[in-house]
Design an enzyme around this catalytic site. Sequence first.
Site, PDB file in Angstrom:
ATOM      1  N   ASP A   1       0.833  -1.201   0.000  1.00  0.00           N
ATOM      2  CA  ASP A   1       0.000   0.000   0.000  1.00  0.00           C
ATOM      3  C   ASP A   1       0.873   1.259   0.000  1.00  0.00           C
ATOM      4  OD1 ASP A   1      -2.789   1.062   0.379  1.00  0.00           O
ATOM      5  OD2 ASP A   1      -1.882   1.939   2.159  1.00  0.00           O
TER       6      ASP A   1
ATOM      7  N   GLU B   1      14.044 -15.577   0.063  1.00  0.00           N
ATOM      8  CA  GLU B   1      14.450 -16.650   0.992  1.00  0.00           C
ATOM      9  C   GLU B   1      13.405 -17.759   1.049  1.00  0.00           C
ATOM     10  OE1 GLU B   1      14.952 -15.028   4.893  1.00  0.00           O
ATOM     11  OE2 GLU B   1      16.438 -13.580   4.149  1.00  0.00           O
TER      12      GLU B   1
HETATM   13  C1  GLC Z   1      -4.176   3.164  -0.710  1.00  0.00           C
HETATM   14  C2  GLC Z   1      -5.416   2.334  -0.588  1.00  0.00           C
HETATM   15  C3  GLC Z   1      -6.556   3.219  -0.194  1.00  0.00           C
HETATM   16  C4  GLC Z   1      -6.231   3.859   1.137  1.00  0.00           C
HETATM   17  C5  GLC Z   1      -4.889   4.579   1.087  1.00  0.00           C
HETATM   18  C6  GLC Z   1      -4.389   4.901   2.449  1.00  0.00           C
HETATM   19  O1  GLC Z   1      -4.257   4.096  -1.735  1.00  0.00           O
HETATM   20  O2  GLC Z   1      -5.652   1.660  -1.786  1.00  0.00           O
HETATM   21  O3  GLC Z   1      -7.766   2.546  -0.113  1.00  0.00           O
HETATM   22  O4  GLC Z   1      -7.228   4.777   1.495  1.00  0.00           O
HETATM   23  O5  GLC Z   1      -3.899   3.770   0.503  1.00  0.00           O
HETATM   24  O6  GLC Z   1      -3.957   3.721   3.081  1.00  0.00           O
END
Ligand code: GLC
Length: 552
Positions: free
Chosen positions: A219, A268
Amino acid sequence: MTQHSAAPATTAGPTTAASTGWWRDAVIYQVYPRSFADSNGDGMGDLEGVRGRLPYLRDLGVDAVWLSPFYASPQADAGYDVADYRAIDPMFGTLMDADALIRDAHGLGLRIIVDVVPNHSSDQCEWFKRAIGDGPASPLRDRYHFREGKGENGELPPNDWESVFGGPAWTRVADGAWYLHLFAPEQPDLNWENQAVADEFRSILRFWLDMGVDGFRVDVAHGLVKAPGLPDLGSTDQLRLLGNDVMPFFDQDGVHEIYRSWRTILDEYPGERIAVAEAWTPTVQRTANYVRPDELHQAFNFQYLATHWDAAELREVIDVSLAAMLPVGAPATWVLSNHDVTRHTTRFGNPPAGTQIRTPGDRGLGLRRARAATLLMLALPGSAYLYQGEELGLPDVTDLPDEVRQDPSFFRAAGQDGFRDGCRVPIPWTAEGPSYGFGSGGSWLPQPADWGALSVEAQTGDRGSTLELYRGALALRRELPGLGAGESVDWVPGTPDGVLAFTRPGFHCTVNTTGRPVRLPAPGRMVLASTEVAVEEGEFELPADSTVWWSV
Ligand code: GLC
């Protein structure tokens, strides 16, 4: 962050043979757990619900399932605010449920990819709670970005950065210090200069790899490193710059060192564990930096997602994407929808206007184009990502009442997002019944009254349905040699404006992005089409907004 002992180690992915390169042409299906299937009737999807539907995903023909976060979280941003990275939120189940899900998936030949959220934690994470509770001298403050404010009494934020969700990217705590959050205030950004942060995430990766997951979706992979000194942006137009420029908080070169260290961990483990970057960068060339041979395996192609239904634009983005990946040896990826953007059926039924659309548009047109766009995407070399419900042709729900909305950016003025609940409505499984088979109770966001007709049950066995189109396309993608493999497409010259034609080994694809039919010579034996097509005497009429697959 709390330590837990891992559940018993599960087997690695379905095939553990070394270097299968399984991910290079994989079709990966995104499950948004709260909206997929609810096993206990509380209106919220859960891991047991997903487990029960794994056979559906196997039969759909996907290779892997990516699950959006299911970790312990106060849900300020639907789980992207993680309080404990090694625990399952009770609303989604338990670690034992996760273990059972991973095992069952592997038994069915499906791989499991989980989300990891390293840019920020929840403000309810132990680290942050102690950073606040222990006062200004707490060493834990260095794990986040705490700063003194500007102005006579520190009453102004430390710099001019804005949250992606709107408003300042800084919040002041009771003792007067400010902390950085590029997203909601409940999502304080972690300081990746601090060794404890880097160590913790290496340990979190191992925890889930030991559980048997086949990879991670990273993310905000572009956000972890901030420019030294957190310099002002010097612009009041941050939203326009986002995604178009390297920002002092996004796509800094320092992030790559982190991914090199992660790659050694992934390597790993047996069975080719992978990571895919959610990296919004200004160009696909900069996206390619995330997938150099010693970094991550894939990165989402958001330039492709943002491309309009237009032959010339599509051809350009396909060429540029493939060319950008060549020097780094990574597969291109393709995606049309996810949990952050308006579903592509609705985008394509509206005049082009970005990825957050608020009007239903022309639903028939949107669906026609969406079906054609899917067949185009699945004919390209590389890996494709599907978002739950797109195989049903679901539109975005654009008329949700404000009082049911939960997207945090909706409540913060002028964020770039804001209307993401519309693509997060629980999906329909049955034509009738409570929440159309999503669960035995209600659903956390209301489903439109006509969704029974779009359900899995209603579409199964109906040759003309979008679900059967996806099933057919995914089956053919496996059968036709090398459809997802390779690094290039060969464009057929001389096609009319608005029409694309390209060949792959043994295969030909024709796409009409215009609103009028086009007569063309039939290049081979038609094997699939996004709409009814008649072939006569070596010619055929390619209908408006359609794609046809040919075996040659
Ligand atoms: C990413 C996720 C989104 C979230 C953001 C903050 O873009 O896909 O849904 O709100 O990160 O974590």
